[in-house]
Design a protein around this motif. Structure first.
Motif, PDB file in Angstrom:
ATOM      1  N   VAL A  30       0.845  -1.184   0.000  1.00 46.06           N
ATOM      2  CA  VAL A  30       0.000   0.000   0.000  1.00 46.06           C
ATOM      3  C   VAL A  30       0.887   1.242   0.000  1.00 46.06           C
ATOM      4  CG1 VAL A  30      -1.990  -1.073   1.117  1.00 46.06           C
ATOM      5  CG2 VAL A  30      -0.160  -0.111   2.524  1.00 46.06           C
ATOM      6  N   THR A  55      -2.691  -2.401  -5.550  1.00 51.06           N
ATOM      7  CA  THR A  55      -2.900  -2.140  -4.126  1.00 51.06           C
ATOM      8  C   THR A  55      -2.210  -0.859  -3.690  1.00 51.06           C
ATOM      9  OG1 THR A  55      -2.983  -4.536  -3.823  1.00 51.06           O
ATOM     10  CG2 THR A  55      -2.813  -3.210  -1.837  1.00 51.06           C
ATOM     11  N   VAL A  92      -1.812  -9.246  -0.914  1.00 47.62           N
ATOM     12  CA  VAL A  92      -2.437  -8.106  -0.249  1.00 47.62           C
ATOM     13  C   VAL A  92      -2.374  -8.302   1.260  1.00 47.62           C
ATOM     14  CG1 VAL A  92      -4.610  -6.870   0.087  1.00 47.62           C
ATOM     15  CG2 VAL A  92      -3.925  -7.578  -2.202  1.00 47.62           C
ATOM     16  N   SER A 122     -10.742  -2.440  -2.995  1.00 47.33           N
ATOM     17  CA  SER A 122      -9.350  -2.426  -2.545  1.00 47.33           C
ATOM     18  C   SER A 122      -8.652  -1.200  -3.125  1.00 47.33           C
ATOM     19  CB  SER A 122      -8.651  -3.705  -3.022  1.00 47.33           C
ATOM     20  OG  SER A 122      -7.333  -3.773  -2.546  1.00 47.33           O
ATOM     21  N   PRO A 123      -7.796  -0.523  -2.337  1.00 48.99           N
ATOM     22  CA  PRO A 123      -7.207  -0.955  -1.067  1.00 48.99           C
ATOM     23  C   PRO A 123      -7.857  -0.380   0.187  1.00 48.99           C
ATOM     24  CG  PRO A 123      -5.919   0.859  -1.899  1.00 48.99           C
ATOM     25  CD  PRO A 123      -7.057   0.643  -2.880  1.00 48.99           C
ATOM     26  N   LYS A 178      -6.000  -0.828   3.821  1.00 46.48           N
ATOM     27  CA  LYS A 178      -5.475   0.353   4.514  1.00 46.48           C
ATOM     28  C   LYS A 178      -6.100   0.482   5.899  1.00 46.48           C
ATOM     29  CE  LYS A 178      -3.298   3.536   1.381  1.00 46.48           C
ATOM     30  NZ  LYS A 178      -3.259   4.916   0.823  1.00 46.48           N
TER      31      LYS A 178
END
Length: 293
Positions: A10, A45, A206, A249-250, A254
């Protein structure tokens, strides 16, 4: 070059929407300390679609600088414009990446010959290793098994694939059709157990953003052939794998990272938004099931 647990990182943004470099460097350091075997900056992501080209490759450079050669860096670099993809792979190399992760052209939906010619032009423009990224759920363009094999045999710099098709049979089909040593990485955390059991060697993950040590232990168990331990870890992480996709996503990941690391910024760039209350509850339950909350 790539195997094991490889987080699709991320990207932290400050409250004003700017890239938060300090938070990113801290996050990269934590990922390496927790056992991640590689890093993927500025992928899906990482909200790559919301970054300028300058930001994109600045972030790659920051990731490379912080990793300091301890783990390889696989930079997101794809485009639906072949000329832009060529520029991107050269920029990824200039930023110090070890390889480029590249989707086939999206939106304009080329046929299989167009996909092959796209990668032929990109691979011919730069010697940086390439990992294909097949994710038809996002690109609406599927790299057929026959085309993957054609690319792999014709272009030695194409070293592997991140397969997010969700079709487990493809692992065996691609292993049979591609050169020995062609690296297959799962693009779906919830399918990584079956993916590895049929010939995969890791996951671009992820969930590893949130549970890097558990994901690394899961991949290590698979690599050792200890599928009893791998299944136990899969079961422990499964609810979290699912929860991280209960909203766009994300957003959920997060939210989850901020729960684990409260200093991690919450901001996303539009059109991505914070996850719904229902998604947050699912993530909370997934974290608890994994023993992380």
């Amino acid at each position: 070059m790539f195997s094991g647990s490889i987080p699709a990182l991320v990207t932290p943004f400050a409250a004003d929407g700017s890239f938060d470099e300090r938070a990113y460097r801290d996050f990269v350091e934590w990922q390496i300390a927790e056992g991640s075997a590689g890093l993927v900056p500025v992928g899906t992501t990482g909200e790559a679609a919301t970054l300028t080209a300058e930001e994109h490759f600045h972030i790659v450079g920051v990731c490379v600088d912080q990793a300091r050669g301890r783990v390889p860096v696989l930079a997101g670099a794809g485009s639906n414009d072949t000329r832009v993809a060529i520029h991107n792979i050269k920029a990824a190399k200039a930023a110090g990446a070890d390889a480029a992760l590249m989707v086939p052209p999206y939106y304009n939906r080329p046929n299989q010959e167009g996909i092959f010619r796209h990668f032929e032009a990109v691979a011919g423009s730069c010697d940086l290793p390439i990992v294909l990224y097949n994710v038809p759920g996002r690109t609406v363009t599927d790299i057929a098994v026959e085309t993957v094999a054609r690319i792999a045999h014709a272009m030695p710099s194409v070293i592997g694939i991140k397969d997010a098709t969700g079709v487990i049979q493809r692992v065996s089909a691609q292993r049979a059709a591609c050169p020995e040593g062609f690296e297959q990485l799962s693009g779906n955390d919830d399918m990584a157990l079956a993916f590895n059991a049929t010939g995969g060697i890791g996951c671009i993950s992820v969930t590893a953003n949130v549970a890097p040590r558990l994901c690394a232990e899961f991949q290590a168990a698979c690599a050792a052939g200890d599928y009893v331990e791998a299944l136990a870890l899969h079961d422990r992480l499964f609810a979290l794998h699912v929860a991280l996709f209960t909203d766009a996503s994300p957003g959920p990941v997060k939210y989850a990272v901020n729960k684990i690391r409260p200093d991690f910024p919450k901001a996303l760039r539009l059109p991505m938004t914070w996850p719904s209350d229902a998604s947050q509850r699912a993530v909370d339950a997934g974290l608890a099931a994994a023993g992380l909350a």
